[in-house]
Design an enzyme around this catalytic site. Sequence first.
Site, short mmCIF file in Angstrom:
data_model
loop_
_atom_site.label_atom_id
_atom_site.label_comp_id
_atom_site.label_asym_id
_atom_site.label_seq_id
_atom_site.Cartn_x
_atom_site.Cartn_y
_atom_site.Cartn_z
N GLU A 7 -59.16 -8.37 -74.09
CA GLU A 7 -58.16 -7.46 -74.19
C GLU A 7 -58.62 -6.22 -73.24
O GLU A 7 -58.01 -5.58 -72.86
CB GLU A 7 -57.12 -7.90 -74.86
CG GLU A 7 -56.32 -8.52 -75.40
CD GLU A 7 -55.61 -8.41 -76.82
OE1 GLU A 7 -55.01 -9.60 -76.78
OE2 GLU A 7 -55.90 -7.53 -77.16
N HIS B 94 -55.83 -17.49 -83.13
CA HIS B 94 -55.75 -18.98 -82.75
C HIS B 94 -55.02 -19.53 -81.77
O HIS B 94 -55.36 -20.17 -80.87
CB HIS B 94 -56.77 -20.06 -83.47
CG HIS B 94 -57.63 -19.53 -84.11
ND1 HIS B 94 -58.80 -20.46 -83.99
CD2 HIS B 94 -57.88 -18.90 -84.71
CE1 HIS B 94 -60.37 -20.19 -84.79
NE2 HIS B 94 -59.64 -19.13 -84.41
N ALA C 26 -68.29 -13.82 -88.93
CA ALA C 26 -68.12 -14.87 -87.62
C ALA C 26 -68.69 -14.78 -86.69
O ALA C 26 -69.30 -14.07 -87.03
CB ALA C 26 -66.40 -15.69 -87.14
N GLU C 27 -68.38 -15.08 -85.52
CA GLU C 27 -69.19 -14.69 -84.18
C GLU C 27 -68.67 -13.39 -83.50
O GLU C 27 -69.81 -13.14 -82.45
CB GLU C 27 -68.66 -16.12 -83.24
CG GLU C 27 -67.51 -15.50 -82.64
CD GLU C 27 -66.27 -15.36 -82.87
OE1 GLU C 27 -64.91 -14.70 -82.03
OE2 GLU C 27 -65.43 -15.28 -84.04
N TRP D 68 -62.83 -11.85 -80.61
CA TRP D 68 -63.11 -12.49 -78.86
C TRP D 68 -61.60 -11.91 -78.22
O TRP D 68 -61.68 -11.34 -77.04
CB TRP D 68 -63.08 -13.63 -79.03
CG TRP D 68 -63.58 -14.12 -77.36
CD1 TRP D 68 -62.78 -14.74 -76.45
CD2 TRP D 68 -64.43 -13.69 -76.41
NE1 TRP D 68 -63.42 -15.31 -75.55
CE2 TRP D 68 -64.32 -14.17 -75.10
CE3 TRP D 68 -65.75 -12.98 -76.52
CZ2 TRP D 68 -64.78 -13.72 -73.83
CZ3 TRP D 68 -66.40 -12.32 -75.70
CH2 TRP D 68 -66.86 -12.68 -74.56
N ASN D 69 -60.72 -12.40 -78.80
CA ASN D 69 -58.97 -11.80 -77.70
C ASN D 69 -59.00 -10.21 -77.85
O ASN D 69 -58.92 -9.78 -76.89
CB ASN D 69 -58.08 -12.06 -79.45
CG ASN D 69 -57.71 -13.42 -79.02
OD1 ASN D 69 -58.16 -14.63 -78.09
ND2 ASN D 69 -57.29 -13.60 -80.34
N ASP E 24 -58.16 -26.65 -81.82
CA ASP E 24 -59.10 -25.52 -82.37
C ASP E 24 -60.33 -26.99 -82.86
O ASP E 24 -60.51 -26.92 -82.78
CB ASP E 24 -58.08 -25.45 -83.50
CG ASP E 24 -58.30 -23.90 -83.18
OD1 ASP E 24 -59.79 -24.55 -84.33
OD2 ASP E 24 -57.95 -22.89 -82.80
#
Length: 470
Positions: free
Chosen positions: A366, A16, A381-382, A361-362, A112
């Site tokens: 990338e 985050h 999680a997602e 997601w990061n 956030d």
Amino acid sequence: MAADHVVLFPFMAQGHLAPFRCLAALIRGCRPEARITVVGTTGTADSLRAQFAADGVGVHALAFDTSAGSTGSPQKLIDFFLAAESLRPAFHRFVPDLRRSDPGRDVHVVTDMFLASTADGVAPDDPGVTRSVLLTTGGYGAALYFSLWDSVPLVPDDDECFRLPRFPDVRVHRSQLTDHLVAADGVDAWSTFIRRQIAAFSRADALLVNTAEKLEPKGLSMLPQWLNNVPVFPVGPLLRAASSSSPSPEDTTTTTSPILSWLDKQPPGSVLYVSFGSQYTISASQTTELAMGLEKSGHRFVWVIRPAADVNGGGPSSGMPKGFEERMEAAGRGLVARCWAPQVEVLAHAATGAFLTHCGWNSAQESLAAGVPMVGWPLSAEQFYNAKTMAEEMGVCVELARGAGAVVTGDEVAEAVERVLGETSEVRAAMRRKAADAKEVIDAARDGDGDESSVVVMRGFLDAMARRRA
């Protein structure tokens, strides 16, 4: 917005903090004269100052209010979330004090997504304060993840699938749910916490999303129809660009990385990079099967193993087959690295041909920023929905397994690796083309000056917030 003050309130986890640092740099590029402050705690302030010092960003530390529900020493992820919520009284004092100390500046708060309720309702009668939320996920992942929580308890159909009331065309399989979601009854700690954040989303002045319009058109279209048409600004991708000399968290430069040195000796597009991020681990039995599958595949690989505790309560896993590392190194086929990895540079390296990832997601962005297709093994999680959209919508991911409890065989690993790296694989060719297309979208968002540019979108957001006082 010329003299306004932007207050950024990230959740204190690396996945985050990294997008928030990129967000601060984006704001600085759009509004050099704006004042930017990052909010942390007394325990994280020094680390934040070190991370943000080069960006000309101030840091303000809030003290935990133990009477507001802090758990003291959190042991589980939900405990961290609930402890962070105890910062609400201190934050609600901080923003009005900020306004009084510098009344010429409007204040634009960006929290956030897991701290949205902490800032909800701050300075409600002050037209010079706006409140927005940054989704550090992508649009599709956030839409599915939060709408599932908004629908608990979940009742499956005969195929063990769930339909979302707001998105009836989307089906989610039980294997794509975290244990918390499966067990949720609507009144448990997870359900009530997430629903407080969702309520804050719907009252926000705007949602910022860590994605680009042309990367995730479907996901971005889902968010406003779910959240009462709250304005959505895709300000991503919030990513650090690859560099040969960027410092790591341990102040090690990428020029000395043994991983990059090893990659320099490998043929172009031949290596599978394996990493489950900084917060997740797989079990000993899964580690064994993954190693056996990598060896059986015959393909080159770099496998980064972080000795970190799993956010879901697990610890560093064992399970590496005896002699595996030595055999792979002797054959020049594989490198098992128990060190920090310069991931952006590894993915951008010419030798890297695919990425076996937990689909955070990061990490996903990338990979796409480097034009590298993925083998997905979402764990929590997602991440399940990131894998879903990358496999079904983007065509850049082959899904290997789902969840920390997945039973995976070495044969399945070898087959997945062959699909993304095999010279005769039709899947590989198609995925590389689509990953290259995604790279073009990300390049345009990061470096272009068209409507899809993150700079243009961020300017639009800042202008919209400034107009709210008029």
